[in-house]
Design a protein around this motif. Structure first.
Motif, short mmCIF file in Angstrom:
data_model
loop_
_atom_site.label_atom_id
_atom_site.label_comp_id
_atom_site.label_asym_id
_atom_site.label_seq_id
_atom_site.Cartn_x
_atom_site.Cartn_y
_atom_site.Cartn_z
N LEU A 149 54.13 7.68 18.58
CA LEU A 149 53.63 6.45 19.18
C LEU A 149 52.51 5.84 18.33
N VAL A 150 51.52 6.66 17.97
CA VAL A 150 50.40 6.17 17.18
C VAL A 150 50.87 5.74 15.79
N ARG A 151 51.74 6.52 15.21
CA ARG A 151 52.27 6.16 13.88
C ARG A 151 52.99 4.80 13.94
N GLU A 152 53.74 4.58 15.03
CA GLU A 152 54.47 3.32 15.15
C GLU A 152 53.52 2.15 15.38
N LYS A 153 52.46 2.40 16.14
CA LYS A 153 51.47 1.33 16.35
C LYS A 153 50.86 0.90 15.01
N ILE A 154 50.49 1.90 14.20
CA ILE A 154 49.91 1.58 12.88
C ILE A 154 50.96 0.91 12.00
N TYR A 193 44.06 0.27 4.10
CA TYR A 193 44.43 -0.63 5.18
C TYR A 193 44.89 0.16 6.42
N ILE A 194 45.60 1.26 6.20
CA ILE A 194 46.03 2.10 7.33
C ILE A 194 44.81 2.66 8.06
N LYS A 195 43.80 3.10 7.33
CA LYS A 195 42.59 3.62 7.96
C LYS A 195 41.88 2.52 8.75
N GLU A 196 41.89 1.34 8.24
CA GLU A 196 41.27 0.22 8.94
C GLU A 196 41.99 -0.07 10.25
N VAL A 197 43.31 -0.07 10.20
CA VAL A 197 44.10 -0.30 11.42
C VAL A 197 43.86 0.82 12.43
N ALA A 198 43.78 2.08 11.97
CA ALA A 198 43.56 3.22 12.87
C ALA A 198 42.21 3.12 13.55
N ASP A 199 41.21 2.63 12.83
CA ASP A 199 39.88 2.50 13.43
C ASP A 199 39.86 1.47 14.55
N ASP A 200 40.78 0.52 14.52
CA ASP A 200 40.83 -0.51 15.55
C ASP A 200 41.62 -0.09 16.79
N ASP A 203 40.17 4.37 21.76
CA ASP A 203 39.61 5.71 21.54
C ASP A 203 40.59 6.83 21.86
N GLU A 204 41.45 6.60 22.83
CA GLU A 204 42.37 7.67 23.23
C GLU A 204 43.38 8.00 22.14
N TYR A 205 43.56 7.09 21.16
CA TYR A 205 44.52 7.32 20.09
C TYR A 205 43.87 7.74 18.78
N LYS A 206 42.57 7.68 18.69
CA LYS A 206 41.92 7.89 17.40
C LYS A 206 42.08 9.31 16.87
N THR A 207 42.03 10.29 17.76
CA THR A 207 42.21 11.67 17.30
C THR A 207 43.60 11.87 16.72
N ILE A 208 44.58 11.34 17.41
CA ILE A 208 45.95 11.47 16.91
C ILE A 208 46.12 10.65 15.64
N ALA A 209 45.48 9.47 15.59
CA ALA A 209 45.57 8.62 14.39
C ALA A 209 45.01 9.35 13.18
N ALA A 210 43.93 10.12 13.38
CA ALA A 210 43.36 10.89 12.26
C ALA A 210 44.37 11.93 11.77
N THR A 211 45.12 12.52 12.71
CA THR A 211 46.16 13.49 12.32
C THR A 211 47.29 12.79 11.57
N VAL A 212 47.64 11.60 12.03
CA VAL A 212 48.70 10.84 11.35
C VAL A 212 48.30 10.54 9.91
N ILE A 213 47.08 10.07 9.71
CA ILE A 213 46.61 9.75 8.37
C ILE A 213 46.54 11.00 7.50
N LYS A 214 46.07 12.08 8.07
CA LYS A 214 45.98 13.34 7.30
C LYS A 214 47.37 13.78 6.85
N ASN A 215 48.33 13.79 7.78
CA ASN A 215 49.69 14.21 7.42
C ASN A 215 50.32 13.24 6.41
N PHE A 216 50.04 11.95 6.60
CA PHE A 216 50.57 10.94 5.69
C PHE A 216 50.04 11.17 4.28
N THR A 217 48.77 11.47 4.18
CA THR A 217 48.17 11.73 2.87
C THR A 217 48.78 12.97 2.22
#
Length: 281
Positions: A149-154, A193-200, A203-217
């Protein structure tokens, strides 16, 4: 005393009886053809009868005197007490046997209950293990769903937005400045740009967004981080004759070169975008 006296008279009586028996042997007088009574033995017989009478009296005294009756009564009472004690012990034995039987039955019942309880515990443990596995599977499924879900939002945001510096705009070639020389690094631009979108995100998605970015990297960085495109300074002077190109500005060599370079940038961007969409938890 009576017993001792009776025993003594009995012994005398037996002795006298033996003596009288020996003395009763008939004697034959020489010259006479028939027996004569021996009157000397009569006294012995009388003595034996007297001894027998005394023995009978002793026996009578033994069994019918007050002392003997008291002794018999004592023995009878002692026998009755012993019989009562034996009866009490027998009753106690029966009670103990009954208690043992009851305890054994209770023990057997407890053994059966224990076995049944152990089976129930084993079944509960198996059920708990099954539910734990299902819960772990559900938790994993939930995590995957939240990750997707979070990955798709980003991805929706970055797919609908273009970076002007990395888009082919032919009109830049005809400006006085033209296209300036630069090194385009699509990975760094996209990741920022992905990090910028994740920061926006909420709050309920930010922890998962950090995991998405980490795995993506981790999953995509090794393939795209080193890819760059060198753009030289390009410009088409004003008043250039496009007649040789059929009056088509896009056919000009500078325009073709610039388009080719930006196509490389676009392909790298598309690869990064596809890799992001396929990032796994």
């Amino acid at each position: 005393m009576a017993v001792s006296l009776g025993a003594r008279f009995s012994d005398q009586t037996l002795l006298l009886w033996v003596m009288s028996t020996e003395s009763e042997t008939p004697q034959v007088v020489a010259g006479e053809g028939k027996k004569r009574p021996d009157w000397g033995n009569i006294s012995q017989i009388v003595s034996a009868l007297c001894a027998l009478a005394l023995a009978l009296l002793a026996i009578y005294g033994l069994f019918f005197s007050k002392t003997s009756q008291a002794l018999v009564a004592y023995l009878q009472s002692e026998l009755a007490a012993r019989n009562e004690r034996i009866a009490t012990l027998e009753l106690r034995e029966q009670q103990l046997q009954s208690a043992v039987s009851t305890a054994q039955a209770s023990l057997d019942d407890l053994t059966q209950k224990k076995a049944s309880a152990e089976k129930e515990i084993a079944a509960l443990n198996a059920e708990q293990e099954t539910r734990s596995k299902k819960l772990a599977e559900l938790d994993q499924t939930l995590r995957k769903a939240q990750f997707a879900l979070v990955r798709e939002k980003i991805n929706t945001t970055i797919s609908s937005t273009l970076n002007g510096d990395e888009v082919f705009l032919e009109d830049r070639l005809y400006t006085p400045e033209g296209v300036k020389a630069k090194t385009i690094r699509p990975w760094e631009t996209k990741l920022a740009y992905i990090k910028e979108v994740a920061d926006d995100l909420p709050d309920e998605y930010k922890t998962i967004a950090a995991t998405v970015i980490k795995n993506f990297t981790e999953q995509c960085g090794g393939r795209f981080s080193a890819q760059t495109v060198q753009i030289p300074a390009l410009r088409i002077p004003k008043g250039t004759d496009f007649g040789p190109y059929g009056d088509d500005r896009s056919k000009h060599p500078t325009a073709i070169r610039y388009e080719g370079l930006m196509t490389q940038v676009y392909k790298i961007q598309q690869g990064i975008q596809e890799c992001f969409r396929s990032t796994t938890p």
